[in-house]
Write an enzyme that holds these catalytic residues in place. Structure first.
Site, PDB file in Angstrom:
ATOM      1  CE  LYS A 205      -4.350  -1.801   1.486  1.00  0.00           C
ATOM      2  NZ  LYS A 205      -5.145  -2.359   2.561  1.00  0.00           N
TER       3      LYS A 205
ATOM      4  CE  LYS B  10     -12.486  -0.447  -3.166  1.00  0.00           C
ATOM      5  NZ  LYS B  10     -13.051  -1.752  -2.846  1.00  0.00           N
TER       6      LYS B  10
ATOM      7  CE  LYS C 279      -7.071  -9.275  -6.622  1.00  0.00           C
ATOM      8  NZ  LYS C 279      -6.613  -8.863  -5.366  1.00  0.00           N
TER       9      LYS C 279
HETATM   10  P1  ADP Z   1      -9.932  -3.870  -4.156  1.00  0.00           P
HETATM   11  O1  ADP Z   1      -8.696  -4.542  -4.733  1.00  0.00           O
HETATM   12  O2  ADP Z   1     -10.923  -3.568  -5.200  1.00  0.00           O
HETATM   13  O3  ADP Z   1      -9.610  -2.686  -3.254  1.00  0.00           O
HETATM   14  P2  ADP Z   1     -10.389  -5.296  -1.716  1.00  0.00           P
HETATM   15  O4  ADP Z   1      -8.949  -5.450  -1.423  1.00  0.00           O
HETATM   16  O5  ADP Z   1     -11.206  -4.339  -0.899  1.00  0.00           O
HETATM   17  O6  ADP Z   1     -10.612  -4.982  -3.255  1.00  0.00           O
HETATM   18  O7  ADP Z   1     -11.079  -6.740  -1.680  1.00  0.00           O
HETATM   19  C1  ADP Z   1     -11.626  -7.345  -0.539  1.00  0.00           C
HETATM   20  C2  ADP Z   1     -11.594  -8.846  -0.758  1.00  0.00           C
HETATM   21  O8  ADP Z   1     -12.279  -9.169  -1.970  1.00  0.00           O
HETATM   22  C3  ADP Z   1     -10.172  -9.400  -0.927  1.00  0.00           C
HETATM   23  O9  ADP Z   1      -9.608  -9.790   0.306  1.00  0.00           O
HETATM   24  C4  ADP Z   1     -10.385 -10.608  -1.816  1.00  0.00           C
HETATM   25  O10 ADP Z   1     -10.731 -11.727  -1.022  1.00  0.00           O
HETATM   26  C5  ADP Z   1     -11.597 -10.226  -2.649  1.00  0.00           C
HETATM   27  N1  ADP Z   1     -11.232  -9.772  -4.000  1.00  0.00           N
HETATM   28  C6  ADP Z   1     -11.024  -8.491  -4.397  1.00  0.00           C
HETATM   29  N2  ADP Z   1     -10.735  -8.433  -5.720  1.00  0.00           N
HETATM   30  C7  ADP Z   1     -10.767  -9.704  -6.178  1.00  0.00           C
HETATM   31  C8  ADP Z   1     -10.564 -10.315  -7.467  1.00  0.00           C
HETATM   32  N3  ADP Z   1     -10.293  -9.604  -8.533  1.00  0.00           N
HETATM   33  N4  ADP Z   1     -10.667 -11.650  -7.544  1.00  0.00           N
HETATM   34  C9  ADP Z   1     -10.965 -12.385  -6.451  1.00  0.00           C
HETATM   35  N5  ADP Z   1     -11.159 -11.891  -5.228  1.00  0.00           N
HETATM   36  C10 ADP Z   1     -11.072 -10.563  -5.070  1.00  0.00           C
END
Ligand code: ADP
Ligand code: TRP
Length: 321
Positions: free
Chosen positions: A110, A192, A189
C-alpha cells in the site's frame, strides 16, 4: 465452527469482491457462529472523508443483505459499534513486535502504491487481530492476500497466552477459493485501484456498455481459442448457468465466433444473474430503518461477546476489568 470475517467499506463492491469473498462468506452463515462486520475503523486508513465513510458503511450493509446475508443466521454489525475492539487492540499493541509488522506485505504494497505510511496502516493487522480474538473466533474466511494477517493474529494470541495464561482462542484462516481471481475489464485482476471494475449493483444498461467496451485480443474470427484465461469467457463462466458455460467453451474451441456476440451473451447472463439481488437491494434501500435495526441488533450481540473476552484479557494482564 465459529466464523468471523470483516469487509472494508471502501466503495461500491465489484464482481471480484463478490466471487472472491462475499459469496463464500454467505455460504458459511449456517455455522454455529457467523459474525460478519463492516470494518470502518480499518477503512479510515484509506477513506478520509466523513460523509463518504458513513455512506460506504451503510451501503455495504445493504449490499450484504441484498446478496443473501441472512440476519437470522449471521450476526452483521459495524466494527466501530463495538468499542471493546479498540481497547483490546491497545493491549495487543503492547506486545506486538515491530519486526513482525514490518514483514507484512500488505502494508509495504500500500505504501509502495502511494498510501501515506501512517501508524494506523502499519498497525492494521493488530486491529484485525483484536477483531478476530474478541469473539473467540476459530475460523476466519479470507482471501489469500490476508493470510499473513491471520498469522500475525496467531502470533499475538500465542505470545499473550504464553505470557499471561490461556486467554485467547487460536484462530485459523479459511482461505477462500483461489480460482475466483476475477479479471477486470482490462484483463488484470479486478480491483478498485486499477479502475477496471464491474460493480455488482450497477444499472444493467450501464453495465452492458462497460462490457461492450472490454478490450479483447485481435484473434481472427475463424480461429479457435482456449476459453480459460480469456477475460470474456472467465467473466461469463461466473454468471452463466453450467450448461451455457459448457456450450460457450465448446464455441471457443471450435472457433468461428466474434467477440461482439460473446460480449452480448456476457451482458445478458450478467443481467439475469444480478437481477434478484439488485431488486432486493432497491427494496432494502427504501427501508433504511430496517437496516439500522439489523445493525443495532448485531452490534448488541457482538458487544456482549467482545466485552466478555476483553474482561478475560484485562484480568489476565493486570488491568482492572
Ligand atoms: P480492491 O482490490 O478492489 O480494493 P479489496 O482489497 O477491498 O478490493 O477486496 C476485498 C476482498 O475481496 C479481498 O480480500 C479478496 O478476497 C476479494 N477480491 C477483491 N478483488 C478480487 C478479485 N479480482 N478476484 C478475487 N477476489 C477478489
Ligand atoms: N483486512 C481485511 C481486508 O482488507 C478486512 C478485515 C478487518 C478482516 N478485520 C478483519 C478480515 C478480521 C478478517 C478478520 O479484506
Amino acid at each position: 465452527m465459529k466464523v468471523l470475517s470483516g469487509i472494508q467499506p471502501t466503495g461500491a463492491i465489484h464482481w471480484g469482491n463478490y466471487f472472491g469473498a462475499i459469496q463464500q462468506y454467505i455460504a458459511l452463515q449456517n455455522n454455529e457462529q457467523a459474525f460478519y462486520f463492516i470494518a470502518n475503523l480499518h477503512a479510515l486508513n484509506q477513506v478520509r472523508d466523513a460523509a463518504k465513510l458513513h455512506e460506504y458503511t451503510f451501503e455495504m450493509a445493504i449490499d450484504l443483505l441484498a446478496l443473501g446475508l441472512d440476519p437470522n443466521k449471521a450476526t452483521l454489525f459495524v466494527q466501530s459499534d463495538v468499542p471493546e475492539i479498540s481497547q483490546l487492540c491497545w493491549i495487543l499493541l503492547t506486545g506486538a513486535p515491530m519486526g513482525l509488522l514490518e514483514r507484512c506485505v500488505a502494508y509495504k504494497d500500500k505504501v509502495a502504491k502511494g498510501q501515506p505510511a501512517d501508524a494506523g496502516l502499519f498497525t492494521y493487522p493488530v486491529l484485525q487481530a483484536a477483531d478476530i480474538l474478541a469473539y473467540d473466533s476459530d475460523t476466519v474466511p479470507v482471501g489469500a492476500d490476508q493470510v499473513q494477517h491471520i498469522e500475525v493474529c496467531r502470533d499475538l494470541a500465542g505470545s499473550f497466552n504464553h505470557q499471561f495464561g490461556q486467554t485467547f482462542v487460536m484462530p485459523k484462516a479459511h482461505v477462500l477459493e483461489a480460482s475466483a481471481r476475477v479479471p477486470g475489464t482490462d484483463g488484470e485482476k479486478m480491483s478498485k485501484s486499477y479502475n477496471n471494475t464491474l460493480a455488482v449493483f450497477e444499472d444493467a444498461k450501464a453495465q452492458r456498455k462497460q462490457i461492450m467496451r472490454i478490450v479483447t485480443d485481435s484473434r481472427p474470427m475463424d480461429q479457435a481459442k482456449e476459453p480459460a484465461g480469456d477475460v470474456l469467457y472467465d467473466l461469463f463462466s461466473l454468471v452463466a448457468p453450467d450448461a451455457d458455460r459448457e456450450s460457450m467453451a465448446a464455441l471457443y474451441r471450435r472457433g468461428g465466433f466474434g467477440y461482439g456476440d460473446i460480449k452480448k451473451a456476457l451482458a445478458d447472463a450478467a443481467e439475469k444473474f444480478w437481477a434478484e439481488p439488485r431488486a432486493r437491494r432497491a427494496e432494502l434501500a427504501a427501508k433504511p430503518d430496517q437496516v439500522r435495526q439489523i445493525l443495532g441488533d448485531g452490534a448488541a450481540k457482538a458487544r456482549k461477546k467482545a466485552a466478555e473476552v476483553l474482561k478475560r484479557a484485562q484480568k489476565a494482564c493486570g488491568i482492572p476489568a
